[in-house]
Design an enzyme around this catalytic site. Structure first.
Site: not given
Ligand SMILES: *Cc1c(COP(=O)(O)O)cnc(C)c1O
Length: 439
Positions: A292, A295, A336, A363
């Site tokens: 899943e 990014r 970050y 600001c």
């Molecule tokens: C945030 C998250 C993702 C996606 O992470 P990326 O770094 O954006 O690929 C997938 N699975 C879970 C459980 C997440 O919390």
């Protein structure tokens, strides 16, 4: 080379000194839709999806999900659905977006470390495909709501596999001391609780997510070992076969020239080899593999266009160039220390280069988008194009300083379509209420 290794959208070209994306002239986009403007290149999204699908062909039990939290809008959901991706969602808002886009919830996984009763109720009522159970309290809640709708609920157990990955402290999630999921030592109690008290919950597999912006494929190798080992142990101890593992997302992208993320092929090879090796070692059936990414699906497809306004040369020190956006549309640098690359999108022929710092308009002294970047000498009114802003920009945007959230356009083949309207002044006060006694 796969799409996550590029700094810019695949369609990016420079025509007569002007940056074009998706066949559209960015200067005209800025004029037509205003700035700041999020521009999303459809071809780049589809190219990454293809990369992922090709890379995992070798393991046919792979299911791709898109982690919506990276960028969740109705049009983006439509594109990922058309590519055959399911969704990893983390709130009722993300579920609602998917539902209202006309996408069934069968291939949607609801994940999060403190899902509310209202959220779980909405998810279960609408037929969510899987819930990733994060903690003991949630087990009872899911079972209760399942009972209310007379439904059996398919769940994964979210676990913290104890994998340390070299990524930023705030985006690490898989290490042992984490707020997410069951500790390995708590899994058995969770399973016992479910199988003895809650017949309407079916445990389908295990879920983990070890961090974000990961550059080391080896992390996934180790994660898979933990998951397969646990599946095998659980089968032996409880006699239940878990046939799904969800390894989360996390693959890195190239924000700057010095970022060298591995290709999707390379990561897929490590993942599949680790799976095959550990399936063999621990004698389990090949599970369905869920991945899943968020990014790496959407980051490279997005750029943000800004108009350059004021400038300030601190005598003998930094030259600041200020744009009409900043930490409210892209909180990552102030949150970050994220780094970005930018270019002036209009023709700068004949101008000399200079080193500048790009400041936001908000600001806070910390509202700096890019520290020390060499650009052609900027002029007020120039359009600045910041790359790799598709992920965790709009989705983390705020109305800080009471500024309207920016619009988003989708570009493809020389055409542009608004997919998120710019907020209006009216939107900004639409939730405000003045009590009678103050009228
Ligand atoms: C945030 C998250 C993702 C996606 O992470 P990326 O770094 O954006 O690929 C997938 N699975 C879970 C459980 C997440 O919390």
């Amino acid at each position: 080379m796969t799409t996550n290794q590029l700094l810019k959208p695949i369609t990016e070209t420079n025509i007569n000194g002007k940056i074009h994306i998706g066949g559209c002239n960015t200067i005209e986009l800025a004029k037509r839709y205003g700035t700041p403007l999020y521009v999303i290149d459809e071809d780049t999204i589809r190219s990454v999806c293809k990369d992922y699908k090709n890379a995992f062909k070798r393991y046919p039990h792979t299911k791709m999900m898109y982690a919506s939290k990276a960028l969740c809008t109705s049009a983006i959901s439509k594109i990922l659905d058309s590519e055959g991706f399911g969704f990893d969602v983390v709130s009722i808002g993300e579920i609602y977006t998917v539902v209202k886009s006309g996408i069934p919830l069968t291939h949607v996984l609801f994940n999060g470390n403190n899902k509310t009763e209202e959220e779980l109720d909405y998810a279960i009522k609408n037929g969510i495909g899987r819930i990733s159970v994060d903690n003991f309290a949630e087990v009872d809640l899911i079972s209760k709501i399942g009972g209310k709708y007379n439904k059996n609920i398919d769940v994964l157990l979210r676990i913290t596999p104890g994998i340390e990955c070299h990524t930023h402290e705030y985006i690490k999630t898989g290490q042992l001391d984490s707020k997410f999921g069951f500790d390995l030592s708590q899994i058995d109690d969770a399973i016992t609780k479910i199988i003895t008290e809650h017949q309407n919950i079916r445990i389908r597999g295990l879920h983990a997510h070890i961090g974000s912006q990961i550059f080391e494929p080896k992390c996934f190798h180790d994660e898979i070992e933990v998951l397969i080992k646990e599946i095998s142990r659980i089968e032996e101890k409880f006699g239940i076969v878990l046939d799904e593992i969800n390894i989360g997302g996390g693959l890195g992208v190239k924000y700057t020239e010095s970022d060298l993320p591995p290709s999707i092929d390379e990561v897929a090879d490590v993942i599949i080899s680790s799976l095959e090796h550990h399936i063999d070692k621990y004698k389990t059936n090949p599970p369905t593999l869920y991945i899943e990414p968020g990014r790496s699906i959407i980051s490279t497809a997005g750029v943000t266009l800004y108009t350059i306004g004021s400038m300030k040369q601190v005598p003998n020190m930094t030259k600041y160039i200020t744009v009409d956006g900043g930490m409210a549309d892209n909180p990552r640098p102030s949150m970050y220390q994220a780094e970005y690359v930018a270019e002036i999108a209009n023709d700068t022929t004949g101008r000399e280069n200079e080193k500048v710092t790009i400041a936001g308009r908000f600001c806070e002294s910390g509202d700096i988008l890019i520290k020390d970047i060499t650009l052609p000498k900027a002029e007020t009114g120039d359009i600045l194009c910041v790359y790799n802003t598709g992920a965790y920009n709009y989705s983390m945007a705020s109305n800080y300083n009471k500024v309207e959230k920016s619009a988003m356009v989708l570009v493809k083949d020389g055409k542009s379509d608004i997919i998120v309207n710019r907020e209006t002044l009216e939107d900004l006060i639409s939730h405000d209420v003045i009590p009678d006694r103050l009228k």
